[in-house]
Design a protein around this motif. Sequence first.
Motif, short mmCIF file in Angstrom:
data_model
loop_
_atom_site.label_atom_id
_atom_site.label_comp_id
_atom_site.label_asym_id
_atom_site.label_seq_id
_atom_site.Cartn_x
_atom_site.Cartn_y
_atom_site.Cartn_z
N MET A 75 0.87 -1.19 0.00
CA MET A 75 0.00 0.00 0.00
C MET A 75 0.90 1.24 0.00
O MET A 75 0.66 2.21 -0.75
N LEU A 76 1.97 1.21 0.80
CA LEU A 76 2.87 2.37 0.88
C LEU A 76 3.60 2.60 -0.44
O LEU A 76 3.86 3.75 -0.81
N ARG A 77 3.92 1.50 -1.13
CA ARG A 77 4.61 1.65 -2.42
C ARG A 77 3.75 2.47 -3.38
O ARG A 77 4.24 3.35 -4.10
N ILE A 78 2.44 2.21 -3.36
CA ILE A 78 1.53 2.95 -4.25
C ILE A 78 1.41 4.41 -3.78
O ILE A 78 1.43 5.33 -4.60
N ALA A 79 1.35 4.60 -2.46
CA ALA A 79 1.31 5.98 -1.92
C ALA A 79 2.53 6.75 -2.41
O ALA A 79 2.43 7.90 -2.87
N GLN A 80 3.69 6.10 -2.34
CA GLN A 80 4.94 6.77 -2.73
C GLN A 80 4.94 7.12 -4.22
O GLN A 80 5.35 8.21 -4.61
N LYS A 81 4.44 6.19 -5.05
CA LYS A 81 4.37 6.42 -6.51
C LYS A 81 3.50 7.64 -6.78
O LYS A 81 3.83 8.51 -7.58
N LYS A 82 2.33 7.71 -6.09
CA LYS A 82 1.40 8.83 -6.30
C LYS A 82 2.06 10.13 -5.85
O LYS A 82 1.92 11.17 -6.48
N LYS A 83 2.80 10.05 -4.74
CA LYS A 83 3.49 11.25 -4.23
C LYS A 83 4.51 11.75 -5.27
O LYS A 83 4.60 12.95 -5.53
N ASP A 84 5.26 10.81 -5.89
CA ASP A 84 6.27 11.21 -6.88
C ASP A 84 5.60 11.89 -8.07
O ASP A 84 6.10 12.89 -8.59
N ILE A 85 4.44 11.36 -8.48
CA ILE A 85 3.74 11.96 -9.63
C ILE A 85 3.23 13.35 -9.26
O ILE A 85 3.36 14.30 -10.02
#
Length: 231
Positions: free
Chosen positions: A81-91
């Motif tokens: 779940m955190l990996r997806i949060a981080q991806k969204k944050k980078d975008i």
Amino acid sequence: MNNTNIFIKKMFDAIAPKYDFLNRFLSLGQDIYWRRIMAASVGGVRNLLDVACGTGDVAFEITKLHKNRIKIYGTDFSEEMLRIAQKKKDIMDCNNLFFVAADALLLPFADNRFDAVTIAFGIRNIEDKKRVLKEFIRVLKQGGSVLILELTAPENRFLMELYMLYFKKVLPVIGGLFSKNFQAYKYLPDSVMKFPKALEFVKIMKESGFKRIRVKKLSLGVATLFIGYKN
Ligand SMILES: C[S@@+](CC[C@H](N)C(=O)[O-])C[C@H]1O[C@@H](n2cnc3c(N)ncnc32)[C@H](O)[C@@H]1O
């Protein structure tokens, strides 16, 4: 970590890639509205902890509304779940957000650190509610607020019957088909049914040390926002 937590962590790790889509789809977009109400209730704080942050939607909603002014830590024990949060944050390029893997019961932060703690659709997964609420009190500054958003069973009998039909028959099938995890979408209605009624939960909040508790029913009681303060 006990067996229940291992089960919950594995379940969220497994459904993480489909989590956002299924949230929107199964709640008919209401989850966005509920988080928006929570974000609008945060007030003028400077640093905030979002526990059980999942894919980060509470943090993103608060960031959008408060224009990056709030420094937010998001914690969750599911790395996927955190990996997806981080991806969204980078975008989205939000430099006010930090995602950290942590169990809600053992937050890796000093006492009296945050102006506010939020948790959306997370507390029903945590068996020992008093213990986690006391952990929130520990990391909150004096006067700091807790905002708890949770799915709740509506009190109106007619609505409750419709809700049960959707929750027990429709949602597990759609959720299971899309996520390929039928167990997870059977667990969801069960965990909502087990969540205490609003007044009982207010009592648990009081016994854990929160004061001036307010309850806001959303979408005819399908979700509820609880707000309380550390003395
Ligand atoms: C239904 S999701 C909610 C995610 C997010 N807050 C949202 O609004 O979409 C519940 C999250 O709680 C996390 N969770 C459950 N129990 C936890 C615990 N004891 N410590 C940390 N995270 C936990 C799960 O990994 C999952 O990401």
